[in-house]
Design an enzyme around this catalytic site. Structure first.
Site, PDB file in Angstrom:
ATOM      1  N   CYS A   1       5.756  -5.660   1.052  1.00  0.00           N
ATOM      2  CA  CYS A   1       6.068  -4.167   0.725  1.00  0.00           C
ATOM      3  C   CYS A   1       5.813  -3.567   2.119  1.00  0.00           C
ATOM      4  CB  CYS A   1       5.296  -3.718  -0.430  1.00  0.00           C
ATOM      5  SG  CYS A   1       6.072  -2.269  -1.029  1.00  0.00           S
ATOM      6  N   LEU A   2       4.833  -2.694   2.111  1.00  0.00           N
ATOM      7  CA  LEU A   2       4.124  -1.999   3.087  1.00  0.00           C
ATOM      8  C   LEU A   2       3.759  -2.999   4.410  1.00  0.00           C
ATOM      9  CD1 LEU A   2       2.987   0.880   4.567  1.00  0.00           C
ATOM     10  CD2 LEU A   2       0.753   0.086   3.696  1.00  0.00           C
TER      11      LEU A   2
ATOM     12  N   GLY B   1       2.270   5.484   1.491  1.00  0.00           N
ATOM     13  CA  GLY B   1       2.233   6.150   2.511  1.00  0.00           C
ATOM     14  C   GLY B   1       3.282   5.367   3.553  1.00  0.00           C
TER      15      GLY B   1
ATOM     16  N   HIS C   1       7.746  -7.550  -4.595  1.00  0.00           N
ATOM     17  CA  HIS C   1       6.514  -7.847  -4.921  1.00  0.00           C
ATOM     18  C   HIS C   1       6.811  -9.366  -5.413  1.00  0.00           C
ATOM     19  CE1 HIS C   1       3.537  -4.577  -4.179  1.00  0.00           C
ATOM     20  NE2 HIS C   1       4.749  -4.026  -4.129  1.00  0.00           N
TER      21      HIS C   1
ATOM     22  N   GLU D   1       4.685 -11.487  -6.233  1.00  0.00           N
ATOM     23  CA  GLU D   1       3.961 -11.774  -7.369  1.00  0.00           C
ATOM     24  C   GLU D   1       4.030 -10.954  -8.474  1.00  0.00           C
ATOM     25  OE1 GLU D   1       2.786  -7.715  -6.143  1.00  0.00           O
ATOM     26  OE2 GLU D   1       3.328  -9.404  -5.099  1.00  0.00           O
TER      27      GLU D   1
ATOM     28  N   TYR E   1       9.614   3.532   1.434  1.00  0.00           N
ATOM     29  CA  TYR E   1       9.948   3.525   2.731  1.00  0.00           C
ATOM     30  C   TYR E   1      10.577   2.122   3.037  1.00  0.00           C
ATOM     31  CZ  TYR E   1       7.074   7.634   4.572  1.00  0.00           C
ATOM     32  OH  TYR E   1       6.743   8.723   4.679  1.00  0.00           O
TER      33      TYR E   1
ATOM     34  N   GLY F   1       0.774  -1.266  -0.023  1.00  0.00           N
ATOM     35  CA  GLY F   1       0.095  -0.046   0.050  1.00  0.00           C
ATOM     36  C   GLY F   1       0.710   1.394   0.023  1.00  0.00           C
TER      37      GLY F   1
END
Length: 353
Positions: A242-243, A217, A323, A325, A287, A215
């Site tokens: 990831c996030l 942010g 990722h 995928e 991040y 995601g």
């Protein structure tokens, strides 16, 4: 005469050609991917950003909705050396400004040297440098969207059937569709829950695995997802992408930090710490995990040694910063999903007291 302008935080204004009209602002980032523009433009992780493609021609194999990763375009605007008419028409219909006919090599170099920067865009018949600067001024006055998850999450609990062999509770912080399909292909029914789902919502699913998605942010803002990780540690195997990796790390007393310009592309080399094997990966994040806390670092980025994989055998935890995928990108790491479901088969999670 130019009919589009890009105003940058370094004070420069770049002339361009309008391919989809509009005015907007956001954080300017770039991707080095040379295919997969449909997947990139529909990736929720690009929410509120302005996406620059370093590859010079975007759109050379058309636009097909079956390759989309979500139901809409997420970047605030798109920038390229040249967009084909197919992509320009798609972005126009989506109401997302797009500009081309500018030197993206110079733009990418500026981002690499100075970091991701805020920008303003004005594109269309009435576009002026002053309009682009006005958008930039608005952007400079904005703080990062602390509730960005609300913009990309599912509204309600949905189920994606995959055979019923496993039940996965996927906390949707901006999940790509191919994460769901990768789990479905391995026999898992995926219960997609909102990013702010409660522990009771998760228990109602009676899942075999808790999975925290990718995601956009700052992971520090996804406090409810972090709370879920803390609550279900020892009760369920937990995975993250990831996030999701960053959220899991914070739940284990780790920390995260914003990167200068992030990892965005399909050729990021990642090394397994134990075996020394290197695989190529797809990445899209701004991040990183700066401190893994009580988790073990199992994989690192070859270029900058940032954490790419975390684990806890004791608690049944496995995460990836990249990722697995792909979509777009190499399929070197698809086995991650087998490993996640393998935690269930092994009974790795510790029973809660």
């Amino acid at each position: 005469m130019s009919d589009a302008y890009l105003a940058l935080a370094d004070g420069s204004v770049v002339q361009a050609r309008c391919r989809a009209p509009g005015r907007t602002r956001g954080e300017l980032v770039f991707t080095t991917a040379y295919t997969g523009y449909e997947e990139s433009l529909t990736d929720p992780s690009y929410e509120e950003q302005v996406l620059t493609f370093s590859y010079p021609l975007i759109g050379n194999y058309g636009v097909r909705s079956e390759r989309f990763e979500s139901d809409r375009v997420h970047p605030r605007a798109a920038v390229a050396k040249e967009f084909t008419d197919d992509v320009a028409e798609w972005l126009t219909e989506a109401g997302v400004p797009a500009i081309d006919h500018l030197d993206t090599r110079e733009l990418v170099t500026a981002i690499r040297e100075d970091g991701a920067m805020k920008c303003g865009i004005a594109a269309g018949p009435d576009a002026t440098p002053e309009a682009a600067k006005a958008e930039l001024a608005e952007c400079k006055g904005m703080s990062e969207h602390i509730d960005i998850g609300k913009r990309v999450t599912t509204v309600e609990h949905t189920v994606h059937l995959g055979g019923g062999e496993y039940d996965v509770a996927l906390i949707d912080c901006g999940a790509k569709g191919s994460i769901i399909s990768s789990l479905n292909e391995r026999g898992a029914d995926v219960h997609v829950l909102p990013y702010d789902a409660s522990a009771e919502d998760v228990r109602a699913v009676d899942p075999d695995v808790l999975f925290i998605s990718n995601g956009p942010g700052d992971p520090a803002n996804f406090t409810q997802a972090q709370s879920l990780v803390e609550t279900f540690t020892g009760e369920l195997p937990i995975a993250g992408i990831c996030l999701g990796q960053q959220i899991v790390a914070r739940a284990f007393d780790g920390d995260t930090a914003k990167m200068a310009f992030g990892h965005r592309g399909v050729n990021q080399p990642v090394m397994d710490v134990e075996s020394g094997q290197v695989v190529m990966t797809t990445q899209n994040h701004g991040y990183t995990v700066s401190d893994p806390g009580n988790l073990d670092v199992t994989q690192i980025n070859v270029n900058d040694e940032t954490a790419e994989g975390l684990a806890s055998e004791e608690h049944g935890i496995i995460t990836r910063q990249y990722h697995p995928e792909a979509n777009p990108g190499p399929h070197d790491s698809l086995g991650f999903f087998d490993d996640v479901l393998g935690l269930v088969d092994k009974g790795t999670a510790v029973t809660a007291d």
